[in-house]
Design a protein around this motif. Structure first.
Motif, PDB file in Angstrom:
ATOM      1  N   GLY A 152       0.692  -1.303   0.032  1.00  0.00           N
ATOM      2  CA  GLY A 152      -0.011   0.129  -0.010  1.00  0.00           C
ATOM      3  C   GLY A 152       0.861   1.293  -0.095  1.00  0.00           C
ATOM      4  N   GLY A 153       0.405   2.369   0.725  1.00  0.00           N
ATOM      5  CA  GLY A 153       0.990   3.653   0.502  1.00  0.00           C
ATOM      6  C   GLY A 153       1.931   3.858   1.854  1.00  0.00           C
ATOM      7  N   ASP A 154       1.940   2.908   2.993  1.00  0.00           N
ATOM      8  CA  ASP A 154       2.896   3.247   3.902  1.00  0.00           C
ATOM      9  C   ASP A 154       4.277   2.664   3.510  1.00  0.00           C
ATOM     10  OD1 ASP A 154       0.611   4.133   5.258  1.00  0.00           O
ATOM     11  OD2 ASP A 154       0.836   2.573   6.725  1.00  0.00           O
ATOM     12  N   LEU A 155       5.254   3.359   4.024  1.00  0.00           N
ATOM     13  CA  LEU A 155       6.559   3.073   3.696  1.00  0.00           C
ATOM     14  C   LEU A 155       7.661   3.042   4.973  1.00  0.00           C
ATOM     15  CD1 LEU A 155       8.293   5.851   3.565  1.00  0.00           C
ATOM     16  CD2 LEU A 155       6.675   6.349   1.797  1.00  0.00           C
ATOM     17  N   TYR A 156       8.745   2.268   5.224  1.00  0.00           N
ATOM     18  CA  TYR A 156       9.711   2.425   6.152  1.00  0.00           C
ATOM     19  C   TYR A 156      11.118   1.810   5.542  1.00  0.00           C
ATOM     20  CZ  TYR A 156       8.435  -2.866   5.768  1.00  0.00           C
ATOM     21  OH  TYR A 156       8.376  -3.948   5.355  1.00  0.00           O
ATOM     22  N   GLU A 157      12.172   2.445   6.225  1.00  0.00           N
ATOM     23  CA  GLU A 157      13.327   1.944   5.757  1.00  0.00           C
ATOM     24  C   GLU A 157      14.258   2.120   6.993  1.00  0.00           C
ATOM     25  OE1 GLU A 157      15.409  -0.550   4.992  1.00  0.00           O
ATOM     26  OE2 GLU A 157      15.335   0.373   2.461  1.00  0.00           O
ATOM     27  N   VAL A 158      15.381   1.402   7.110  1.00  0.00           N
ATOM     28  CA  VAL A 158      16.488   1.984   7.844  1.00  0.00           C
ATOM     29  C   VAL A 158      17.694   1.702   7.262  1.00  0.00           C
ATOM     30  CG1 VAL A 158      17.606   0.803  10.064  1.00  0.00           C
ATOM     31  CG2 VAL A 158      15.108   0.490   9.908  1.00  0.00           C
ATOM     32  N   VAL A 159      18.664   2.617   7.410  1.00  0.00           N
ATOM     33  CA  VAL A 159      19.971   2.495   6.809  1.00  0.00           C
ATOM     34  C   VAL A 159      21.020   2.778   7.579  1.00  0.00           C
ATOM     35  CG1 VAL A 159      21.341   3.881   4.892  1.00  0.00           C
ATOM     36  CG2 VAL A 159      18.990   3.101   4.412  1.00  0.00           C
ATOM     37  N   SER A 160      22.133   2.266   7.389  1.00  0.00           N
ATOM     38  CA  SER A 160      23.318   2.475   8.566  1.00  0.00           C
ATOM     39  C   SER A 160      24.225   3.223   7.681  1.00  0.00           C
ATOM     40  CB  SER A 160      23.716   1.008   8.817  1.00  0.00           C
ATOM     41  OG  SER A 160      24.889   1.098   9.745  1.00  0.00           O
ATOM     42  N   SER A 161      24.482   4.523   7.993  1.00  0.00           N
ATOM     43  CA  SER A 161      25.196   5.282   6.850  1.00  0.00           C
ATOM     44  C   SER A 161      26.332   5.816   7.667  1.00  0.00           C
ATOM     45  CB  SER A 161      24.361   6.492   6.508  1.00  0.00           C
ATOM     46  OG  SER A 161      24.288   7.344   7.755  1.00  0.00           O
ATOM     47  N   PRO A 162      27.390   6.410   7.123  1.00  0.00           N
ATOM     48  CA  PRO A 162      28.780   7.007   7.684  1.00  0.00           C
ATOM     49  C   PRO A 162      28.212   8.098   8.820  1.00  0.00           C
ATOM     50  CG  PRO A 162      28.893   7.076   5.449  1.00  0.00           C
ATOM     51  CD  PRO A 162      27.515   6.475   5.707  1.00  0.00           C
ATOM     52  N   HIS A 163      27.116   8.514   8.651  1.00  0.00           N
ATOM     53  CA  HIS A 163      26.783   9.531   9.507  1.00  0.00           C
ATOM     54  C   HIS A 163      25.800   9.127  10.736  1.00  0.00           C
ATOM     55  CE1 HIS A 163      28.146  11.791   6.105  1.00  0.00           C
ATOM     56  NE2 HIS A 163      27.190  11.385   5.394  1.00  0.00           N
ATOM     57  N   GLY A 164      25.456   7.815  10.659  1.00  0.00           N
ATOM     58  CA  GLY A 164      24.732   7.357  11.871  1.00  0.00           C
ATOM     59  C   GLY A 164      23.577   6.308  11.244  1.00  0.00           C
ATOM     60  N   VAL A 165      22.570   5.869  12.167  1.00  0.00           N
ATOM     61  CA  VAL A 165      21.754   4.915  11.757  1.00  0.00           C
ATOM     62  C   VAL A 165      20.425   6.089  11.347  1.00  0.00           C
ATOM     63  CG1 VAL A 165      20.005   3.090  12.075  1.00  0.00           C
ATOM     64  CG2 VAL A 165      22.376   2.763  13.055  1.00  0.00           C
ATOM     65  N   ARG A 166      20.003   5.662  10.049  1.00  0.00           N
ATOM     66  CA  ARG A 166      18.805   6.733   9.769  1.00  0.00           C
ATOM     67  C   ARG A 166      17.850   6.003   9.365  1.00  0.00           C
ATOM     68  NH1 ARG A 166      22.391  11.101   6.241  1.00  0.00           N
ATOM     69  NH2 ARG A 166      23.053  12.370   8.001  1.00  0.00           N
ATOM     70  N   MET A 167      16.570   6.517   9.752  1.00  0.00           N
ATOM     71  CA  MET A 167      15.257   5.786   9.481  1.00  0.00           C
ATOM     72  C   MET A 167      14.114   6.598   9.017  1.00  0.00           C
ATOM     73  SD  MET A 167      16.970   4.736  12.418  1.00  0.00           S
ATOM     74  CE  MET A 167      16.414   5.485  13.872  1.00  0.00           C
ATOM     75  N   ILE A 168      13.258   6.112   8.372  1.00  0.00           N
ATOM     76  CA  ILE A 168      12.212   6.709   7.704  1.00  0.00           C
ATOM     77  C   ILE A 168      10.864   5.854   7.907  1.00  0.00           C
ATOM     78  CG2 ILE A 168      12.471   5.989   5.323  1.00  0.00           C
ATOM     79  CD1 ILE A 168      11.210   8.847   4.596  1.00  0.00           C
ATOM     80  N   VAL A 169       9.887   6.446   8.387  1.00  0.00           N
ATOM     81  CA  VAL A 169       8.376   5.934   8.270  1.00  0.00           C
ATOM     82  C   VAL A 169       7.808   6.956   7.661  1.00  0.00           C
ATOM     83  CG1 VAL A 169       6.305   4.941   9.571  1.00  0.00           C
ATOM     84  CG2 VAL A 169       8.859   4.335  10.132  1.00  0.00           C
ATOM     85  N   GLY A 170       6.944   6.662   6.737  1.00  0.00           N
ATOM     86  CA  GLY A 170       5.871   7.494   6.063  1.00  0.00           C
ATOM     87  C   GLY A 170       4.488   7.154   5.563  1.00  0.00           C
ATOM     88  N   ASP A 171       3.655   7.945   5.240  1.00  0.00           N
ATOM     89  CA  ASP A 171       2.394   7.579   4.620  1.00  0.00           C
ATOM     90  C   ASP A 171       2.097   8.529   3.566  1.00  0.00           C
ATOM     91  OD1 ASP A 171      -0.284   6.922   4.341  1.00  0.00           O
ATOM     92  OD2 ASP A 171      -0.926   7.280   6.199  1.00  0.00           O
ATOM     93  N   VAL A 172       1.599   7.856   2.373  1.00  0.00           N
ATOM     94  CA  VAL A 172       1.594   8.338   1.224  1.00  0.00           C
ATOM     95  C   VAL A 172       0.002   8.811   1.056  1.00  0.00           C
ATOM     96  CG1 VAL A 172       1.513   8.396  -1.390  1.00  0.00           C
ATOM     97  CG2 VAL A 172       3.275   7.506  -0.073  1.00  0.00           C
ATOM     98  N   GLN A 173      -0.629   9.946   0.781  1.00  0.00           N
ATOM     99  CA  GLN A 173      -1.769  10.169   0.497  1.00  0.00           C
ATOM    100  C   GLN A 173      -2.371   9.445  -0.594  1.00  0.00           C
ATOM    101  OE1 GLN A 173      -2.830  13.964  -1.406  1.00  0.00           O
ATOM    102  NE2 GLN A 173      -4.678  14.342  -0.075  1.00  0.00           N
ATOM    103  N   GLY A 174      -3.640   8.743  -0.319  1.00  0.00           N
ATOM    104  CA  GLY A 174      -4.188   8.304  -1.462  1.00  0.00           C
ATOM    105  C   GLY A 174      -3.771   6.561  -1.380  1.00  0.00           C
ATOM    106  N   LYS A 175      -4.286   5.980  -2.260  1.00  0.00           N
ATOM    107  CA  LYS A 175      -4.350   4.454  -2.526  1.00  0.00           C
ATOM    108  C   LYS A 175      -3.909   4.022  -3.704  1.00  0.00           C
ATOM    109  CE  LYS A 175      -5.796   3.985   1.826  1.00  0.00           C
ATOM    110  NZ  LYS A 175      -5.020   3.716   2.935  1.00  0.00           N
ATOM    111  N   GLY A 176      -3.915   2.725  -4.107  1.00  0.00           N
ATOM    112  CA  GLY A 176      -3.695   2.054  -5.199  1.00  0.00           C
ATOM    113  C   GLY A 176      -2.176   2.383  -5.753  1.00  0.00           C
ATOM    114  N   LEU A 177      -2.086   2.094  -7.142  1.00  0.00           N
ATOM    115  CA  LEU A 177      -0.733   1.884  -7.834  1.00  0.00           C
ATOM    116  C   LEU A 177       0.081   3.467  -7.671  1.00  0.00           C
ATOM    117  CD1 LEU A 177      -1.517  -0.020 -11.088  1.00  0.00           C
ATOM    118  CD2 LEU A 177      -0.323  -0.759  -8.745  1.00  0.00           C
ATOM    119  N   ALA A 178      -0.954   4.455  -7.719  1.00  0.00           N
ATOM    120  CA  ALA A 178      -0.240   5.715  -7.663  1.00  0.00           C
ATOM    121  C   ALA A 178       0.425   6.100  -6.320  1.00  0.00           C
ATOM    122  CB  ALA A 178      -1.347   6.868  -7.824  1.00  0.00           C
TER     123      ALA A 178
END
Length: 362
Positions: A152-178
């Motif tokens: 669906g439109g929710d998203l998440y990720e964890v990246v271990s970078s040279p600047h620290g561990v960075r995370m994102i959690v997000g929610d896209v407005q709308g549904k479907g393929l868009a």
């Protein structure tokens, strides 16, 4: 209990054709030809077409036709039109049911193909987060609002970078393929910028530019970015997203909020300034939960929101994924079924210090 009801319904549909034909035969034998039970034998193949393939439907049609012939001879109905009309009825209903079963089988095959494609898309877009990233342990949970959906439109990720561990959690407005397409843009930009940008503000600006290029009108993406570095703190950027939950070592839950919320991604170019980073203490033995509004705005039958802060004790289990699964199951119980909106949760646990390391050491 909810899983048993569909199974019972399916079993009933499978047995129903034989039961109906048995009832028709018994009724005809008990009441005689005057009542006119014979045409009802066509209900057997009609019900068979609801739950079975075309071959099963055809076999029930043949059985109904033989039943019709046998009862017609017994009742002496072939000396008049009623016996032949009953046979025509059985043949006609069987033909229509076979055609319907063939079309339903094709639709089910197409749906299975779409589901398999969605599963592949999910593995590409929402890759499994690393079990360990720097000083953190990670676990993730994703629940779709649609039972058949895999993404669906929710998203998440964890990246271990040279600047620290960075995370994102997000929610896209709308549904479907868009929404899926927009989520792919956000995650692609985040995965690249998380390694390149030296600070969280620069990372957020990269995401804003990427999202603004693909979104049209007033569509947007709410998101929270987080960074855990060498110091015992978590730094956040909040783009109109529900606040993260920090669970202290004593089990108390806190929801740190920014001094001022920034517009969601995709709307920031229209505002005068970007979000301001803010930090909270985050030490070994503590937990951080990032989530979407499918969790915080989930309602029960009375319309009450899910009390996330009161459920922080469910995260005490030793294994991070088991703890998050327990929280997800409690959420499903609260809503008496899948949430009405997609619900994503990302749990980060700060490792305890190694033996001999000072708790106050940076």
């Amino acid at each position: 209990m909810a899983a048993k009801k569909p199974q019972r319904s399916q079993t009933l549909l499978v047995r129903l054709p034989a039961v109906v034909m048995a009832v028709v035969a018994a009724g005809d034998l008990l009441t005689g030809p005057g009542v006119g039970f014979l045409p009802l034998a066509s209900l057997g193949p009609a019900f068979a077409g609801l739950a079975g393939g075309w071959r099963r439907t055809a076999w029930y049609g043949l059985a109904a036709l033989l039943l019709c012939v046998g009862l017609g001879l017994y009742d002496g109905l072939f000396q008049e039109r009623r016996g032949f009309m009953a046979m025509v009825s059985v043949v006609g209903v069987t033909g229509a049911s076979v055609v319907a079963a063939v079309m339903r089988g094709r639709r089910e095959a197409e749906l299975a193909n779409v589901r398999s494609i969605a599963e592949v898309a999910q593995r590409v877009l929402l890759r499994p987060v690393p079990l360990s990233a720097g000083p953190l342990q990670a676990a993730v949970s994703y629940t779709s609002a649609v039972a058949e959906a895999r993404i669906g439109g929710d998203l998440y990720e964890v990246v271990s970078s040279p600047h620290g561990v960075r995370m994102i959690v997000g929610d896209v407005q709308g549904k479907g393929l868009a929404a899926v397409e927009t989520a792919a843009v956000v995650l692609g930009a985040f995965r690249e910028a998380a390694h390149d940008e030296p600070d969280l503000v620069g990372l957020g600006e990269r995401l804003e530019r990427s999202v603004s290029r693909v979104l049209e009108g007033e569509k947007f993406v709410t998101a929270v970015l987080a960074e855990v570095g060498e110091r015992h703190e978590a730094v956040f950027l909040n783009y109109g997203h529900p606040p993260p939950m920090v669970v202290r070592e004593d089990g108390t839950a806190h929801f740190p909020k920014p001094p001022a919320y920034a517009p969601p991604l995709g709307l920031g170019m229209q505002s005068s300034g970007g979000p301001k980073p803010f930090s909270v203490g985050f030490a070994p033995g503590e937990q951080l939960l990032l989530y979407t509004d499918g969790v915080s705005e989930a309602r029960d039958a009375n319309g009450d929101f899910y009390p996330l802060g009161e459920r922080a004790d469910l995260l005490k289990q030793a294994d991070a994924q088991d703890a998050l699964d327990a929280l997800r199951e409690d959420l499903v119980r609260h809503t008496a079924g899948p949430p009405h909106d997609d619900a994503a949760m990302l749990l980060l646990r700060y490792h305890r210090h190694a033996a001999g390391e000072s708790a106050g050491e940076p």
